[in-house]
Write a protein that holds these residues in place. Sequence first.
Motif, PDB file in Angstrom:
ATOM      1  N   LEU A 178       3.436   3.674   5.238  1.00  0.00           N
ATOM      2  CA  LEU A 178       3.310   4.770   4.282  1.00  0.00           C
ATOM      3  C   LEU A 178       2.438   4.402   3.089  1.00  0.00           C
ATOM      4  N   VAL A 179       2.084   3.137   2.991  1.00  0.00           N
ATOM      5  CA  VAL A 179       1.306   2.649   1.850  1.00  0.00           C
ATOM      6  C   VAL A 179      -0.170   2.925   2.087  1.00  0.00           C
ATOM      7  N   GLY A 180      -0.777   3.654   1.167  1.00  0.00           N
ATOM      8  CA  GLY A 180      -2.178   4.011   1.333  1.00  0.00           C
ATOM      9  C   GLY A 180      -3.135   2.842   1.226  1.00  0.00           C
ATOM     10  N   ASP A 181      -2.812   1.855   0.402  1.00  0.00           N
ATOM     11  CA  ASP A 181      -3.684   0.705   0.187  1.00  0.00           C
ATOM     12  C   ASP A 181      -2.892  -0.562   0.506  1.00  0.00           C
ATOM     13  N   PRO A 182      -2.936  -1.035   1.774  1.00  0.00           N
ATOM     14  CA  PRO A 182      -2.132  -2.210   2.137  1.00  0.00           C
ATOM     15  C   PRO A 182      -2.515  -3.466   1.368  1.00  0.00           C
ATOM     16  N   ARG A 183      -3.767  -3.583   0.998  1.00  0.00           N
ATOM     17  CA  ARG A 183      -4.164  -4.775   0.227  1.00  0.00           C
ATOM     18  C   ARG A 183      -3.453  -4.792  -1.126  1.00  0.00           C
ATOM     19  N   ALA A 184      -3.420  -3.644  -1.792  1.00  0.00           N
ATOM     20  CA  ALA A 184      -2.760  -3.577  -3.097  1.00  0.00           C
ATOM     21  C   ALA A 184      -1.282  -3.910  -2.990  1.00  0.00           C
ATOM     22  N   LEU A 185      -0.659  -3.527  -1.873  1.00  0.00           N
ATOM     23  CA  LEU A 185       0.756  -3.834  -1.685  1.00  0.00           C
ATOM     24  C   LEU A 185       0.976  -5.314  -1.414  1.00  0.00           C
ATOM     25  N   HIS A 186       0.227  -5.868  -0.483  1.00  0.00           N
ATOM     26  CA  HIS A 186       0.550  -7.194   0.050  1.00  0.00           C
ATOM     27  C   HIS A 186      -0.096  -8.362  -0.700  1.00  0.00           C
ATOM     28  N   GLU A 187      -1.256  -8.143  -1.300  1.00  0.00           N
ATOM     29  CA  GLU A 187      -1.972  -9.277  -1.893  1.00  0.00           C
ATOM     30  C   GLU A 187      -1.154 -10.010  -2.958  1.00  0.00           C
ATOM     31  N   PRO A 188      -0.467  -9.309  -3.870  1.00  0.00           N
ATOM     32  CA  PRO A 188       0.288 -10.047  -4.897  1.00  0.00           C
ATOM     33  C   PRO A 188       1.409 -10.921  -4.321  1.00  0.00           C
ATOM     34  N   PHE A 189       1.917 -10.574  -3.143  1.00  0.00           N
ATOM     35  CA  PHE A 189       3.043 -11.308  -2.588  1.00  0.00           C
ATOM     36  C   PHE A 189       2.627 -12.560  -1.825  1.00  0.00           C
ATOM     37  N   LEU A 190       1.329 -12.719  -1.574  1.00  0.00           N
ATOM     38  CA  LEU A 190       0.875 -13.948  -0.930  1.00  0.00           C
ATOM     39  C   LEU A 190       1.223 -15.154  -1.799  1.00  0.00           C
ATOM     40  N   ALA A 191       0.873 -15.086  -3.074  1.00  0.00           N
ATOM     41  CA  ALA A 191       1.170 -16.191  -3.984  1.00  0.00           C
ATOM     42  C   ALA A 191       2.679 -16.340  -4.194  1.00  0.00           C
ATOM     43  N   ARG A 192       3.388 -15.229  -4.171  1.00  0.00           N
ATOM     44  CA  ARG A 192       4.833 -15.291  -4.411  1.00  0.00           C
ATOM     45  C   ARG A 192       5.563 -15.892  -3.207  1.00  0.00           C
ATOM     46  N   ASN A 193       5.052 -15.644  -2.013  1.00  0.00           N
ATOM     47  CA  ASN A 193       5.608 -16.323  -0.844  1.00  0.00           C
ATOM     48  C   ASN A 193       5.469 -17.831  -0.989  1.00  0.00           C
ATOM     49  N   ARG A 194       4.288 -18.253  -1.421  1.00  0.00           N
ATOM     50  CA  ARG A 194       4.066 -19.695  -1.586  1.00  0.00           C
ATOM     51  C   ARG A 194       4.935 -20.254  -2.705  1.00  0.00           C
ATOM     52  N   GLU A 195       5.169 -19.502  -3.760  1.00  0.00           N
ATOM     53  CA  GLU A 195       6.047 -19.975  -4.841  1.00  0.00           C
ATOM     54  C   GLU A 195       7.464 -20.219  -4.334  1.00  0.00           C
ATOM     55  N   VAL A 196       7.974 -19.298  -3.508  1.00  0.00           N
ATOM     56  CA  VAL A 196       9.314 -19.482  -2.943  1.00  0.00           C
ATOM     57  C   VAL A 196       9.326 -20.718  -2.043  1.00  0.00           C
TER      58      VAL A 196
END
Length: 239
Positions: A178-196
Amino acid sequence: MAGRAGDGAGDLADDRALLGRTSTAERVADVLRTRIAEGRFAPGVRLSEDGIGGALGVSRNTLREAFRLLTHERLLVHELNRGVFVRVLTADDVADIHRVRRLVECAVVRGLGRGPFALDGLAAAVAEGEAAAGADDWDGVSTANIHFHRELVALAGSARTDELMRGVLAELRLAFHLVGDPRALHEPFLARNREVLDALRAGERGTAERLLARYLDDSLARVADACARAAGTPPDVRR
């Protein structure tokens, strides 16, 4: 790399080997659930009994039972005289999915005990997402993100928790559509995955849990907003 979402039946024959010699409705459902989690079946798509049954080499009755199982899991919906469709989620669905994720994922991290932890699967999912982003493959990033949370839950070593979250994460993937811009949704969480991942590598379980809780709150807000926009209603992110 994940394929483009669509009717998803074209290459299902490749998964026939997963059914083994004694194919069952549960195994068929597992194949289809995995396809949904990987974004291969788009929300709202009608599932063809002939196409899927032929590709997997299973009977119509077996396939219908698999459909019933996945309907019970809220991944499919049966419409009278029309057929079986991949479910389209609402903002309320998204809020409930994240409620379950927060309860389960944070509890998994909290209950890990003392390190070191077996993090190879989690690290592989982080690397998978970063590689997909480098190739500008945001469908691939979405799939890698599902893999990350699946591997995180697997740290509990609980088959029942894994089974629960397979369905929850498959539902989450439907929300991503349902997200129109998948990059805008997922890009910030790449770094957060690595932080976890880094916090767990350092044995800092409490830090990892705090990072994850904020992460899931932000994910809820972003995905609920996308659902509300798609439905033309104001977002509601009550937890």
